[in-house]
Design an enzyme around this catalytic site. Structure first.
Site, PDB file in Angstrom:
ATOM      1  N   SER A 736       0.801  -1.231   0.000  1.00 22.45           N
ATOM      2  CA  SER A 736       0.000   0.000   0.000  1.00 22.45           C
ATOM      3  C   SER A 736       0.829   1.275   0.000  1.00 22.45           C
ATOM      4  CB  SER A 736      -0.966   0.000   1.181  1.00 22.45           C
ATOM      5  OG  SER A 736      -0.251   0.206   2.366  1.00 22.45           O
ATOM      6  N   LYS A 779      -6.043   3.719   8.920  1.00 24.22           N
ATOM      7  CA  LYS A 779      -5.132   4.681   8.300  1.00 24.22           C
ATOM      8  C   LYS A 779      -5.684   6.095   8.399  1.00 24.22           C
ATOM      9  CE  LYS A 779      -2.998   1.424   5.112  1.00 24.22           C
ATOM     10  NZ  LYS A 779      -3.011   0.854   3.766  1.00 24.22           N
TER      11      LYS A 779
END
Ligand SMILES: Nc1ncnc2c1ncn2[C@@H]1O[C@H](COP(=O)(O)OP(=O)(O)OP(=O)(O)O)[C@@H](O)[C@H]1O
Ligand SMILES: [Mg+2]
Length: 847
Positions: A736, A779
């Site tokens: 990611s 996140k």
């Protein structure tokens, strides 16, 4: 005892002649009367001849022992000789003068009597000390020539210059020692003490003492030979003193032994009595009693047939071994386990769903989705159970229960988010006991399945132990940390877990210790894991995963206010309102004293505060305590975590990424620099393989698009690249970070800084597409924590935004991208296409 010493005597007279009676083992002292038995023909002849004389006097001399010491030992008083021995030993035939001690005693026979069979018994008394000079005849009688020796009278001693006081003192000392001896020995004859104390002549006292001390031949002979009265007294005093010491010591030893003996006798007596009482009551010996007790337990326990058979078999084995043997102990422990296991016992389930909702809300804040999943699960459980109850045919009873229980749920998520406590709540709603088995670090199969009984100290495995603790066969058992199960040469615990969770198999789970099948199908198993990627895939297949994610600041605040603080206040034993912590303080605690996705550390910090206040209360404080933010440093110490700061990326080549770790979300910076004249791509910061590949892709993509990005191609030929991800101590991996890497490299090569209010996450491929990633909620929460205002996300993750708490969504601008160009356009401060591409990203300003 009489002392008939003639006062006047003439020791210078010439040699006299008389009969001699040699005695073995006996020294006759003047003034002492003793019995002797004469058996040998020559001795008998001596006695008979003496009896024919007018005075009935004769000389008595001791025979020298062949080995003096030996004789002395056998003559000691412990071995007092009996009559036969006396007959055979007291008289011996002698042939020469050298066989006897020359210093001897003139004695008188007071009485003579014949014993049946020939020997003669005599009573003789010593009169005077003599010295034998010659043995003139040895057969048919002994005849000696002798001279009388001076008697040791006090007068004679004084005449020879002796000190009266000394003699008196010595005699007195002997007397007082005798008094002491009489006091020690309860059997000491009183008359004897009387005789001793009234003794006028010190020599007489000494001789009597010597006899009473039963001194051996050599010692007594030395006493007889002693010519100085003072020396004689001193010698006797020393001997007596020694004897009394020995007596005292013996008395002490005997006293102790006697005490011990008394105690033993008492115990023996009590035991006999106890036995009698037990017999009266119909109770027999402990072994039988124990067997009887085990039998009655067997009768009371409702055991399945197989188990009952096994118990009976073991009982008869126990009967055959002694109870104290090791085997007896092993059998007994085994029987305890068999009898105590909940083979059939179970609790009724409470399947009221409203009640379940109430309890879940009571224990946990938020987690709406999770709670709903749990309720759904319980609802299915209820329906299946009802269906089973309606199926009353025999076929239904053969269906393993676990078909009804359904799949096993497993809570997955970071630490401290409430996985374990949700399990406890589920047990509470059902009304079942809760047991937890921690699988962390488990490597040995035997831990789960037990050890065979042949091993010393064998025990059932943890599954059976948990059921034993639960005392019912249908508890909720939490298999904690499924992702931390290991595997080595000791077997594969995961395979045991598979069996336990498999409805086809778990109705006959075999623990090696129990050695009998146990039906686990009634147990409600719940798993937990931090990281699903570490759960063995076959196991994962059997699990219905319910994911929990970290909490936002706002959620933590609410959880602290409504759940953690009241619980900790209660735990510290404080009144409900004892502690008032305003929101501002709580926020400070969350930000600077914890760094976690869950709330475990937060709960600990609140616990610390409560205990500090509890001390004040214990010392008399009664007013509620208000915890100002300023007080935190004194109460909790210095700040433990510094907030991650947004960097001011004035320099091109640094981009802010978002990562997901087991602790929740984190922000991470990616730095890129050129290495002039270098060639390779250097990566540092403990990057995993996937992340390294992302870096390669990022460089290749920028390289391939150099022209459209306005980058001079020679840069790639003449320079190497170094990409670093700080916080190098923490291993990082995953795809990611792709977009962040590209952004960092592009920013470096285009010499345009990245906006510092913007963070990004997304996977990339070589065609420049942005692919979806996981952990959006975590996140975004991390970005929010540090004050990021814009977050670039893959287009396909737009759907995940619903998981982000609304308050957070409102404060952040989200830009969804499906191409790298959109990312760059939105990330770089002065994008080369900033104006034209600004709106290529789909802006979502608020939730
Ligand atoms: N939503 C919540 N509401 C109230 N209390 C909570 C909530 N989430 C967690 N807690 C509390 O936080 C503490 C830690 O939770 P718990 O032990 O269940 O964590 P966990 O997820 O099992 O962690 P680990 O993975 O480390 O085992 C518990 O006291 C629990 O009650
Ligand atoms: Mg836990």
């Amino acid at each position: 005892m009489t002392y008939a010493a003639p006062l006047f005597f003439n020791w210078q007279n010439k040699l006299e002649t008389n009969l001699l009676l040699p005695l073995r083992n006996v020294v006759l002292l003047p003034g002492i009367t003793i019995p002797v038995v004469a058996g040998k023909p020559r001795s008998v002849a001596v006695v008979e001849s003496t009896m024919l004389t007018e005075k009935k006097q004769l000389i008595v001399a001791a025979i020298r022992p062949p080995a003096e010491q030996k004789i002395e030992a056998s003559a000691s008083r412990e071995n007092a000789p009996d009559l036969d021995e006396i007959i055979s030993s007291q008289f011996s035939e002698i042939e020469s003068l050298s066989e006897i001690y020359p210093v001897a005693t003139l004695a008188v026979i007071h009485k003579m009597s014949r014993l049946p069979g020939g020997p003669i018994q005599l009573i003789i008394e010593g009169l005077e000390r003599v010295k034998i000079h010659d043995l003139v005849q040895t057969s048919p009688t002994y005849i000696v020539k002798f001279k009388k020796l001076p008697l040791l009278t006090k007068k004679a001693a004084l005449d020879q210059g002796g000190d009266e006081q000394t003699l008196e003192a010595l005699a007195q000392a002997i007397k007082s020692l005798w008094t002491e001896a009489a006091a020690i020995n309860p059997h000491f004859p009183e008359e004897l003490l009387g005789v001793l104390l009234s003794s006028k002549e010190p020599a007489q006292l000494a001789y009597q003492t010597s006899v009473l001390l039963q001194q051996g031949v050599a010692t007594t002979q030395a006493i007889l030979e002693e010519e100085s009265l003072e020396k004689l007294l001193r010698q006797i005093l020393a001997d007596l003193q020694k004897e009394i010491e020995v007596q005292k010591l013996q008395g002490e030893i005997l006293g102790e032994t006697k005490k011990e003996l008394d105690q033993q006798q008492k115990e023996f007596f009590l035991r006999q009595q106890l036995k009698k009482i037990q017999e009266e009551l119909g109770e027999t010996d402990p072994d039988k009693q124990e067997l009887a007790e085990l039998r009655s337990r067997l009768a009371e326990a409702e055991l399945p047939e197989v188990v009952e058979k096994q118990v009976k078999r073991e009982l008869s084995r126990l009967e055959r071994v002694t109870s104290a043997s090791a085997e007896g102990g092993v059998i007994r422990t085994y029987l305890d386990w068999l009898l105590e296991m909940p083979w059939q016992k179970q609790v009724e389930d409470n399947l009221d769903l409203d009640n379940a909702r109430t309890i879940l809300d009571e224990d946990h804040y938020g987690l709406e989705k999770v709670k709903e999943r749990i309720i759904e699960h319980l609802a299915t459980f209820k329906l299946k159970k009802l269906a089973q109850q309606q199926l009353t045919t025999s076929a239904a009873s053969n269906i393993p229960h676990s078909y009804i229980v359904g799949t096993v749920i497993c809570f997955a998520g970071p630490p401290g988010v409430g996985k374990t406590s949700l399990g406890q709540s589920i047990a509470r709603t059902l009304g079942r006991p809760f047991e937890r088995i921690s699988l962390g670090g488990l490597r040995d199969e035997a831990e789960l399945r037990g050890h065979r009984r042949t091993y010393i100290g064998a025990m059932p495995g943890r599954i059976i132990q948990a059921l034993h603790r639960a005392e019912v066969r249908n508890p909720v058992i939490m298999l904690d940390e499924l992702d931390k199960v290991g595997m080595d040469y000791r077997g594969d615990p995961a395979s045991v877990l598979l069996e336990i969770l498999d409805p086809q198999q778990n109705h006959s789970f075999r623990d090696l210790y129990l050695d009998l099948d146990f039906d686990l199908s009634h147990v409600l198993f719940i798993g937990t894991a931090n990281d699903l990627s570490h759960v063995p895939p076959p196991l994962l297949d059997r699990l219905e995963i319910i994911e929990l994610s970290g909490y936002s600041q706002q959620e933590k605040l609410k959880i602290a206010q409504k759940y953690l603080l009241p619980r900790q206040i209660n735990k510290a034993g404080l009144p409900d309102n004892a502690l008032q912590i305003p929101e501002s303080t709580l926020n400070l605690i969350i930000e600077y004293y914890t760094h976690e996705a869950g709330v475990r550390k937060l709960e600990q910090q609140l616990g610390t505060l409560c205990r500090k206040v509890a001390v004040d209360y214990a010392q008399g404080e009664t007013n509620p305590q208000f915890i100002h933010p300023e007080r935190l440093e004194t109460l909790l110490g210095a700040k433990q975590f510094l907030k991650e700061e947004i960097r001011s990326h004035s320099k091109p080549g640094v981009a802010t990424g978002l990562a997901w770790t087991l602790q929740g979300g984190e922000i991470l910076f990616i730095e890129a620099v050129l290495l002039p004249q270098g060639e390779n791509l250097t990566l540092t910061g403990q990057l995993g393989e996937v992340m390294q590949e992302s870096a390669e892709i990022a460089r290749s993509y920028v390289w391939s698009q150099a022209k459209s990005l306005g980058i001079d191609l020679s840069v790639f030929k003449n320079n190497g690249f170094h990409i670093h991800v700080p916080a190098g101590a923490i291993p990082k991996d995953g795809p990611s970070a792709g977009v962040t890497m590209i952004t960092a490299i592009a920013s470096l090569l285009m010499q345009e800084p990245v906006r510092n209010d913007t963070a990004m996450t997304g996977e990339i491929n070589l065609s420049g597409e942005v692919l979806p990633i996981g952990g959006v909620r975590e996140k975004v929460l991390a970005a929010h924590r540090v004050g990021i205002k814009r977050v670039l996300l893959p287009q396909q993750n737009q759907k995940d935004l619903v998981d982000v708490p609304a308050d957070v969504r409102q404060q952040i601008e989200f830009v969804f991208c499906d191409r790298i160009e959109q990312v760059l356009a939105n990330a770089l401060v002065n994008s080369w296409e900033a104006k034209s591409h600004q709106n290529n990203g789909n802006l979502v300003v608020s939730g």
